[in-house]
Design a protein around this motif. Structure first.
Motif, PDB file in Angstrom:
ATOM      1  N   TYR A 205       9.783  74.332  44.547  1.00 49.47           N
ATOM      2  CA  TYR A 205      11.141  74.315  44.004  1.00 49.47           C
ATOM      3  C   TYR A 205      11.176  74.942  42.616  1.00 49.47           C
ATOM      4  O   TYR A 205      10.318  74.681  41.771  1.00 49.47           O
ATOM      5  N   ASN A 206      12.208  75.783  42.379  1.00 47.39           N
ATOM      6  CA  ASN A 206      12.430  76.288  41.021  1.00 47.39           C
ATOM      7  C   ASN A 206      12.846  75.158  40.089  1.00 47.39           C
ATOM      8  O   ASN A 206      12.476  75.124  38.914  1.00 47.39           O
ATOM      9  N   VAL A 207      13.657  74.269  40.641  1.00 47.27           N
ATOM     10  CA  VAL A 207      14.213  73.156  39.867  1.00 47.27           C
ATOM     11  C   VAL A 207      14.206  71.904  40.731  1.00 47.27           C
ATOM     12  O   VAL A 207      14.489  71.973  41.929  1.00 47.27           O
ATOM     13  N   ILE A 208      13.881  70.777  40.105  1.00 51.72           N
ATOM     14  CA  ILE A 208      14.063  69.474  40.754  1.00 51.72           C
ATOM     15  C   ILE A 208      15.071  68.694  39.912  1.00 51.72           C
ATOM     16  O   ILE A 208      14.933  68.611  38.688  1.00 51.72           O
ATOM     17  N   VAL A 209      16.087  68.163  40.572  1.00 54.49           N
ATOM     18  CA  VAL A 209      17.127  67.391  39.895  1.00 54.49           C
ATOM     19  C   VAL A 209      17.032  65.940  40.370  1.00 54.49           C
ATOM     20  O   VAL A 209      17.007  65.676  41.578  1.00 54.49           O
ATOM     21  N   LEU A 210      16.952  65.025  39.396  1.00 50.02           N
ATOM     22  CA  LEU A 210      16.960  63.594  39.712  1.00 50.02           C
ATOM     23  C   LEU A 210      18.386  63.079  39.563  1.00 50.02           C
ATOM     24  O   LEU A 210      19.028  63.269  38.530  1.00 50.02           O
ATOM     25  N   GLY A 211      18.880  62.432  40.592  1.00 49.48           N
ATOM     26  CA  GLY A 211      20.261  61.967  40.630  1.00 49.48           C
ATOM     27  C   GLY A 211      20.532  60.832  39.663  1.00 49.48           C
ATOM     28  O   GLY A 211      19.657  60.356  38.927  1.00 49.48           O
ATOM     29  N   ILE A 212      21.753  60.384  39.678  1.00 47.74           N
ATOM     30  CA  ILE A 212      22.229  59.364  38.743  1.00 47.74           C
ATOM     31  C   ILE A 212      21.512  58.035  38.991  1.00 47.74           C
ATOM     32  O   ILE A 212      21.419  57.566  40.126  1.00 47.74           O
ATOM     33  N   ARG A 213      20.958  57.452  37.918  1.00 43.30           N
ATOM     34  CA  ARG A 213      20.309  56.133  37.931  1.00 43.30           C
ATOM     35  C   ARG A 213      19.157  56.054  38.936  1.00 43.30           C
ATOM     36  O   ARG A 213      18.878  54.984  39.479  1.00 43.30           O
ATOM     37  N   THR A 214      18.463  57.158  39.168  1.00 41.01           N
ATOM     38  CA  THR A 214      17.355  57.112  40.124  1.00 41.01           C
ATOM     39  C   THR A 214      16.267  56.144  39.684  1.00 41.01           C
ATOM     40  O   THR A 214      15.611  55.515  40.523  1.00 41.01           O
ATOM     41  N   TYR A 215      16.015  56.031  38.375  1.00 46.21           N
ATOM     42  CA  TYR A 215      14.963  55.118  37.912  1.00 46.21           C
ATOM     43  C   TYR A 215      15.358  53.663  38.129  1.00 46.21           C
ATOM     44  O   TYR A 215      14.513  52.777  38.112  1.00 46.21           O
ATOM     45  N   ASP A 216      16.647  53.397  38.350  1.00 43.00           N
ATOM     46  CA  ASP A 216      17.112  52.059  38.707  1.00 43.00           C
ATOM     47  C   ASP A 216      16.943  51.795  40.198  1.00 43.00           C
ATOM     48  O   ASP A 216      16.477  50.732  40.602  1.00 43.00           O
TER      49      ASP A 216
END
Length: 846
Positions: A747-758
């Protein structure tokens, strides 16, 4: 159908139970004991808060379940601007979830819930800003209305109306509590309410919780504005300042225990607080119980501290109760006659004393092993109360005195009725196999009445609305039944009786939906679409079974909202439309130059036997759709089908106005241009959230780098991946289970969605692998996170600093500090103009 003027809802009336199973606290001997305490006092209280989860739950449980007070909770808004750890619903849909969570908590607290019409519009720094957004008179009118409806002896608030409250909505709740105390008894305030039949009411005392820890050597720290302010609190009753910490007039011992309940009031309160699951992670991550301003046991072992701002009686500090100086005995109802020496007032007091004697006999006779022993003296007390109501109604009291006396007597009438039903161990169920009540169709309802310790006479078992004596609340035409319920007969102790009904739902039955709506997320208050239900948590459910009985010569009645078990769990029956139409996503952009784009409409039916019809798009002028219309055929209730269109716009520019496309379904001679979705999570009573079947778009000059390959890990309430696809970007969803083994370098970019660490444990577990991806040249974009991210997950040392900084003013200018940075200049030039028109909070938790 619209109502120009609506009488106030009956704040004192019999109501059908909305749940199939009562809490253990409200069953058997525990329920009877609590009802006896309520019958023995006329104490009443209302608490003001801003959001769901602000409430001082310990105080609510202590007063309602421990002291027998009649307790109301006025929550100004429904928490629409909050977080959501449970589902992807936000704004008004989240407000419906938080409403149901608060109602679930209220079952533990033992209180009656009310709301105003204003919105949680996001973080606010001052009550001045909040009240300017809401409209001071608008929200004050609602607050006064609820006080007049519930007619409490005491008003109290969790908040004081100042910087120590930490949020403008909180401070507004503190201010409004004191203003409503002043204004509810003034007939010149909001005379339209009086014209509608709601008379003024003058509470006797007003309190607010003392923010003990807020006072420091530097002053009060205003966490909203992040500055220190002088150590003083404004008294809105007397329009004067209190220098220093307000005195502690009374401490509420909510950590004490009740022998009959076999637990502390705070323990019950904590169970209630745990119903706010969308806001708090009770597993220990991402939040903790009691994180809000409310919560049980905030005063320590000595009790929660409250300050008395004003009173219209005489009490002496320190007080032992908020009701010090008030005659809360049943005989105290006679004080409402305002003519203590008159013969009629003396006769009223004597009759009340006799009723009080019946209650005290029941308390003396109470046995946890045999709670039915109290039923005979309670029946005697109910008969005397019924007779006294008729006597007062025919008496010569002033209209206001009669209104107030009858209000209190009808409280006792309802409490006697409920206590006898509980003591006798009577039960009632009402079920239907139907998933929904659909206008114009029929359904079967089965009601089952079960007797307890003594025989009772069944007068009727019938179907009606959720409030005693009312027709179903959702249709202009009457609901009809093919067969009446069982008529007069005797039901032996321990026996049961079943009644079956064939119900015809009128073709114009009103849907079970919120009685409030707004034109957009920027409007900070709701428009009331059905004034009959103003200030209630929700419109009543449409249908309930009612048992009308006679016990020892007195009439009894109790009800159960009809439940549907079609989904595998008992839930209240709703009226839903025959056809539901929706477009998802509801908003997008057209990259310019404009090209044809795909649009998918979903059509669902709830009709028995399914539905057939057609769908078309209502388009902006000059636009076309292929096909122009499309047929659909659905074979059964619950079936849905996607209908695909290709939309060809006219030429559009980046300055073009917003365009709206509406999907319209036609079936059986009716047109449908809206749909609903159920908002809830497992264990929460669902609500139906309705939205128009519209798609909004505008043309935007945007460039996308060629060949982008984006990996996306979805978070909570996260639709950003759909927005990226709308730009024409290839987005691959990375499953949480694949984070440990997937080739991230692809992947060129990886995006982590909203509140994924929660909400995605695999992100926390594989954080080191994500950082290695960055070290090897990858780009990792981490979107909004909560304090769960404040654990060293980033590539450099950092701290979020509590809740972080919050931008709250949409008019604030955005400064581009490094305009030449590639992030802001390639492939699109980002300027301050791109931030125009932002709504709600621009950012949270920086």
């Amino acid at each position: 159908m619209m109502w120009a003027q609506a009488p106030p809802p009956r704040a004192v009336s019999l109501r059908a139970s909305t749940v199939a199973q009562q809490l253990p606290l409200d069953q058997g001997a525990k329920a009877v004991w609590q009802s006896l305490q309520k019958l023995h006092t006329r104490a009443s209280l209302i608490m003001f808060t801003a959001h769901p989860d602000d409430e001082d739950s310990g105080l609510l449980v202590y007063e309602s379940r421990g002291q027998g007070a009649r307790v109301a909770l006025l929550t100004l808004n429904r928490g629409e601007g909050g977080q959501n750890l449970k589902t992807g619903d936000f704004y008004d849909a989240l407000g419906l979830i938080r409403t149901q969570e608060l109602l679930a908590a209220d079952r533990y607290y033992g209180v009656q819930q009310f709301f105003t019409r204003v919105i949680d519009f996001g973080f606010s720094k001052t009550e001045q800003e909040t009240l300017a957004q809401w409209g001071h008179q608008r929200v004050l009118a609602d607050a006064v209305r609820v006080v007049r409806m519930t007619r409490p002896l005491v008003v109290t608030s969790v908040f004081v109306g100042g910087p120590s409250d930490g949020h403008g909505n909180h401070a507004a709740a503190g201010e409004l509590a004191q203003e409503a105390y002043n204004d509810a008894g003034d007939p010149k305030m909001f005379p339209d309410q009086i014209k509608a039949g709601l008379l003024p009411w003058t509470p006797l005392k007003v309190y607010a919780r003392v923010p003990v820890n807020a006072f420091t050597a530097r002053g009060i720290y205003d966490s909203a504005s992040q500055v220190y302010t002088p150590n003083r609190i404004f008294d809105y009753v007397h329009q004067s300042w209190i220098d220093g910490q307000p005195s502690i007039t009374v401490r509420i011992p909510s950590n004490s225990a009740d022998a009959q309940l076999d637990t502390t009031f705070n323990a019950i309160a904590s169970q209630g607080r745990e119903q706010h699951r969308s806001q708090f992670n009770f597993s220990g991550r991402g939040g903790a119980p009691g994180r809000g301003r409310g919560g049980p046991g905030r005063g320590g072992a000595s009790g929660t501290p409250y300050h008395l701002y004003a009173e219209r009686v005489t009490s002496t500090a320190p007080e032992t109760s908020m009701f010090d100086g008030i005659d809360t005995s049943l005989m105290g109802i006679a004080d409402l006659a305002n003519a203590p020496q008159s013969a009629e007032s003396q006769a009223l007091r004597s009759a009340l004393a006799a009723i009080n004697g019946d209650v005290e006999t029941a308390i003396h006779d109470f046995s946890a092993a045999s709670p039915d022993r109290v039923a005979p003296p309670l029946a005697q007390g109910l008969a005397a109360t019924n007779a006294l109501i008729a006597q007062v109604d025919a008496g010569h009291f002033t209209p206001e005195a009669k209104y107030n006396i009858l209000h209190e007597l009808k409280v006792k009438q309802t409490q006697f009725n409920d206590a006898i039903v509980e003591a006798l161990g009577l039960g009632l169920s009402a079920t239907t196999p139907a998933a929904d009540a659909v206008p114009g169709q029929r359904l079967t309802v089965t009601a089952k009445l079960t007797a307890g310790a003594e025989p009772v006479q069944i007068d009727t078992i019938d179907l009606a609305g959720a409030s005693a004596g009312t027709a179903p609340d959702t249709g202009a035409a009457p609901w009809t039944t093919a067969a009446a319920g069982h008529r007069t007969s005797t039901l032996a102790a321990g026996a049961s009786r079943t009644a079956a009904f064939q119900v015809s739902v009128p073709a114009d039955a009103h849907l079970t939906r919120p009685y409030f709506s707004r034109t957009g997320t920027e409007q900070p208050y709701y428009n009331i679409t059905d004034p009959r239900f103003l200030n209630l948590p929700q419109m009543p459910y449409p249908l309930a079974a009612w048992a009308h009985l006679t016990y020892r010569g007195v009439p009894l009645e109790f009800g159960q909202v009809v439940q549907t078990a079609a989904a595998g769990a008992s839930e209240p029956l709703n009226v839903t439309p025959a056809i539901s139409v929706s477009i998802d996503p509801k908003i997008g952009i057209m990259p310019l130059p404009a090209k044809p784009f795909a649009l998918t409409v979903s059509v669902e039916t709830n009709r028995d036997g399914g539905a057939t019809g057609s769908v078309r798009l209502r388009l902006p002028s000059g636009w076309t759709a292929t096909p122009a219309s499309s047929r659909f055929s659905l074979s059964r209730p619950g079936a849905s089908v996607p209908v695909n269109f290709e939309v060809t716009p006219t030429a559009a520019s980046s300055t073009s106005p917003q365009f709206t496309i509406t999907a319209v379904a036609s079936a059986n001679g009716h047109s449908y241009a809206e749909g609903y979705r159920t908002v809830a999570y497992t264990g929460l009573v669902p609500s139906n959230y309705y939205t128009a079947a519209t798609y909004r778009t505008r043309g935007v000059n945007v460039q996308v780098a060629s060949g982008l390959n984006i990996g996306y890990v979805a978070g909570s309430g996260d639709a950003v991946n759909d927005s990226l696809a709308n730009l024409g970007v290839t987005v691959h969803t990375i499953a949480p289970a694949d984070l440990a083994t997937a080739n991230l370098a692809a992947y060129n970019v990886i995006v982590l969605g909203i509140r994924t660490y929660d909400v995605v444990p695999a992100v926390r577990d594989n954080n080191a692998r994500l950082l290695d991806y960055v070290r090897n040249g990858g780009v990792l974009i981490v979107q909004y996170q909560s304090s769960a991210f404040d654990r060293g997950f980033g590539p450099f040392p950092y701290t979020l600093g509590g809740n972080g900084a919050t931008v709250v003013d949409e008019k604030s200018a955005v400064d581009i500090l490094a305009p030449a940075n590639p992030v802001l200049s390639w492939p699109n030039k980002i300027t301050a103009a791109d931030f125009q028109g932002w709504i709600e909070e621009r950012g949270h938790g920086f």
